[in-house]
Motif scaffolding. Structure first.
Motif, PDB file in Angstrom:
ATOM      1  N   ILE A 125       7.042  -9.637   1.400  1.00  0.00           N
ATOM      2  CA  ILE A 125       8.166  -8.726   1.628  1.00  0.00           C
ATOM      3  C   ILE A 125       9.449  -9.279   1.014  1.00  0.00           C
ATOM      4  O   ILE A 125      10.265  -8.510   0.457  1.00  0.00           O
ATOM      5  CB  ILE A 125       8.365  -8.478   3.139  1.00  0.00           C
ATOM      6  CG1 ILE A 125       7.141  -7.799   3.732  1.00  0.00           C
ATOM      7  CG2 ILE A 125       9.614  -7.636   3.393  1.00  0.00           C
ATOM      8  CD1 ILE A 125       6.829  -6.446   3.140  1.00  0.00           C
ATOM      9  N   TYR A 130       4.878  -2.950  -3.523  1.00  0.00           N
ATOM     10  CA  TYR A 130       3.880  -3.577  -2.646  1.00  0.00           C
ATOM     11  C   TYR A 130       2.466  -3.420  -3.226  1.00  0.00           C
ATOM     12  O   TYR A 130       1.651  -4.349  -3.186  1.00  0.00           O
ATOM     13  CB  TYR A 130       3.956  -2.951  -1.255  1.00  0.00           C
ATOM     14  CG  TYR A 130       2.873  -3.427  -0.317  1.00  0.00           C
ATOM     15  CD1 TYR A 130       2.938  -4.690   0.268  1.00  0.00           C
ATOM     16  CD2 TYR A 130       1.769  -2.613  -0.036  1.00  0.00           C
ATOM     17  CE1 TYR A 130       1.936  -5.132   1.115  1.00  0.00           C
ATOM     18  CE2 TYR A 130       0.764  -3.042   0.810  1.00  0.00           C
ATOM     19  CZ  TYR A 130       0.852  -4.304   1.383  1.00  0.00           C
ATOM     20  OH  TYR A 130      -0.140  -4.754   2.217  1.00  0.00           O
ATOM     21  N   LEU A 142       9.657   0.134   3.798  1.00  0.00           N
ATOM     22  CA  LEU A 142       8.999  -0.921   4.589  1.00  0.00           C
ATOM     23  C   LEU A 142       8.145  -0.313   5.693  1.00  0.00           C
ATOM     24  O   LEU A 142       7.072  -0.846   6.027  1.00  0.00           O
ATOM     25  CB  LEU A 142      10.052  -1.859   5.177  1.00  0.00           C
ATOM     26  CG  LEU A 142      10.838  -2.704   4.157  1.00  0.00           C
ATOM     27  CD1 LEU A 142      11.916  -3.522   4.850  1.00  0.00           C
ATOM     28  CD2 LEU A 142       9.905  -3.621   3.364  1.00  0.00           C
TER      29      LEU A 142
END
Length: 645
Positions: free
Chosen positions: A429, A569, A622
């Protein structure tokens, strides 16, 4: 080489920082807005039994500062009962009904007849003769005096151009009424140029002389009527420049109407040293709260002059409509941020001239293009650098504004492309957030450069604008899609790029392109002032604005930025799928760049809007990652074990 380019870019940004500071200071210093109403609307209210005393008392309590003062026309004199306007058939019918059989021959040419209803000697007669000069003649028909004005009469038109032509500001009673009640007067003037007359500007000359006789303490700005500024005649600027200089010598400001470009305004404003006020004209309707639109004009578009009109609806009385008008204005005052105040609007102060520092904006822009091109392919960097410097040199030598605007468009388009294509494989992250922040900083740097390239009062007043909004919104998406698609196919060289692009096209390719084209067309149709939105979306936007002072753009925080974060991601394991998300991310960065190309919007407000969108978009992205991980790590194994195997 790359480090040198980065160094030059940072130096360019630092050296152009005074230009950014000057713009912010100029925008922040002008915090007084002015509300005005048209006198013609007040006349309608008075004609329907709303008292003059009630009208001016209500306007004063609502902090209305000024009233527009329109010149008299034949149509206004007709409304007041001063004259009757007749056409040939009207004349024949009039005398037939009165029993007159001996009527003189009427002129064969087209035109209208004017009959003064209260005898001769009305103060408008000299102005009538002076305005129409060779086109007007006096006639005696059956012992009655008429004026015949030659001109085109369309049977389908209720009002001819002759009836709307300005006669002059001779109604002193109206003027005194406005001033005696404590309001400033804002005269309106139209361009009465005639290409068929020897002195085509005779009527304009007359109007300008009258205009300049107003007391300076009561009149200091002018609002044009129609699609042209006074004196405009196409290719020639002579009279227009003369009138602009006359107004400048008498300390007048001119008012430019937002969303209603008037021919010649750029030249006129330039001659007046950009002593311009931008005006938002509010036609009050029942669709949405007018107070919101007024607030947005002042807060978000640097507009300081507001013209609020009375628009009658069939099911309301004049008294109710006036009360609604006052209510809307008061609600707007209550909603306006505390750093604004009411009073007489003024033009923004002239920004300092930073032509020398602007050279570094061109250098920074050229370097920026090179770095963005390198994100597509390393071999393109030098070509982009040389091209940027060549365009810069061309503008600096020739002064052709299209070169400047074209260069600014290239920088603006390059920013979201570079922001997306620099995406790298990340394992956590922290790496995602770092990539996200760097992408945002690239777009902010592009916005900085565009703001310093297109620097000056003309852009602040929207007399000059950034060009190519649709290109900016579409091209980054197309380029990132193509480049990422080629990278997935492991095209490492320009030659390989060419081989892939020359591959046969299959039917499913065409179908896919068709779907993409439809989505793209809808996306572009939603962009700009002409874009439409549903009632639910408008309500959502309004609530966001109330909560956050300025509304972040939906396609940024709800679509572009979350998809970009999610794409980062996925990029490490699923490059193909991730690339699709990154391309959607280009929508967010292109929209963010577009925000800063609206140079009439306060710069700090654009920064705040973008920061809001970036933060919310990151949070949503997120959350998408967390949901995806939960599905992948917990739900999917359970489903596979329970139902699939």
């Amino acid at each position: 080489m790359k480090k040198v380019l980065f160094g030059l870019l940072i130096v360019s940004l630092l050296l152009t920082s005074p230009m950014i500071y000057e713009r912010i200071k100029t925008e922040s210093a002008n915090n007084t807005y002015e509300v005005m109403v048209p006198y013609t609307d007040l006349e309608i209210l008075k004609s329907e039994d709303v008292s003059t005393e009630e009208i001016y008392k209500g306007l004063k309590e609502a902090k209305v500062h000024s009233v527009t003062f329109e010149p008299e026309t034949l149509n206004s004199l007709n409304t007041q009962g001063v004259v009757a306007i007749l056409r040939k058939q009207d004349i024949r019918n009039y005398f037939a009904l009165s029993g007159s059989s001996n009527m003189v021959d009427l002129p064969k040419k087209d035109g209208i007849f004017i009959k003064y209803l209260n005898g001769e000697g009305h103060k408008s007669e000299p102005y009538l003769k002076q305005t129409f000069e060779d086109e007007i003649s006096e006639m005696n028909i059956n012992g009655q005096k008429f004026y015949f004005i030659e001109g085109i009469v369309d049977k389908d038109e209720a009002v001819t151009d002759m009836e709307e032509k300005s006669l002059g500001y001779f109604n002193q009673d109206k003027y005194n009424e406005i001033v005696s009640n404590g309001f400033q007067v804002v005269p309106r003037i139209e361009n009465n140029y005639s290409s068929t007359d020897k002195n085509g500007h005779a009527s304009n000359d007359m109007m300008m002389k009258q205009l300049l006789k107003f007391p300076k303490n009561e009149v200091d700005k002018v609002l044009f009527i129609g699609k042209e500024v006074v004196g405009y005649e196409g290719t020639k600027d002579g009279k227009m420049v003369e009138y602009a200089n006359q107004l400048k010598a008498n300390d007048y400001d001119v008012i430019a109407i937002e969303g209603y470009p008037q021919k010649g305004m750029q030249t006129f404003a330039k001659e007046m040293n950009d002593d311009v006020e931008r005006l938002y004209s509010e036609n009050r309707t029942g669709e949405n709260a007018a107070s919101e639109r007024l607030l947005r004009a002042v807060k978000e578009r640097n507009i300081r002059t507001l013209l609020v009109k009375v628009e009658r609806e069939d099911d309301t009385t004049a008294d109710d409509e006036f009360k609604n008008l006052i209510k809307e204005i008061n609600e707007f005052h209550a909603e306006a941020p505390g750093y604004f105040k009411t009073g007489e609007a003024q033009p923004f102060k002239d920004m300092k001239d930073y032509k020398l520092l602007q050279l570094f904006a061109f250098l920074g822009g050229s370097v920026f293009l090179a770095l963005a091109a390198a994100s597509i392919h390393k071999k393109l960097a030098l070509l982009a650098l040389i091209g940027g410097l060549a365009i810069s040199a061309g503008y600096l030598l020739l002064g052709v504004s299209m070169l400047l605007k074209g260069f600014s468009l290239l920088v603006a388009v390059a920013a979201p492309i570079w922001a997306v294509l620099r995406a790298k494989n990340v394992s956590n992250i922290k790496g995602i957030i770092k990539n996200y922040v760097l992408a945002a900083l690239i777009v902010f740097a592009g916005a900085w450069l565009v703001s310093t390239l297109l620097y000056g009062d003309a852009y602040l007043y929207k007399l000059e604008e950034f060009r190519g909004i649709k290109v900016l919104l579409a091209l980054p998406i197309l380029v990132t899609a193509v480049v990422l698609g080629l990278r997935i196919n492991k095209a490492a060289s320009l030659q390989k790029y060419g081989e892939i692009l020359s591959s046969p096209v299959r039917y499913w390719h065409v179908l896919l392109l068709g779907v993409v084209a439809i989505i793209g067309a809808y996306y572009l149709s939603r962009s700009g002032n002409a874009g439409t939105a549903s009632a639910l979306e408008l309500t959502f936007r309004s609530k966001l604005e109330e909560l956050m002072f300025v509304r972040p753009r939906t396609k940024e925080f709800l679509i572009g930025f979350p998809f970009f974060v999610f794409g980062l991601y996925l990029f490490r394991k699923y490059a193909g799928i991730a690339s699709a998300f990154l391309v959607v991310g280009a929508i967010g960065f292109a929209s963010m760049m577009n925000t800063f190309t609206h140079l009439h919007i306060p710069l700090l407000l654009s920064v705040l809007r973008s920061v809001y969108a970036l933060v919310i978009g990151l949070v949503i992205g997120l959350i998408m990652i967390a949901v995806y991980k939960a599905i992948k790590d917990k739900l999917y194994p359970y489903v596979r074990e329970r139902w699939i195997q």
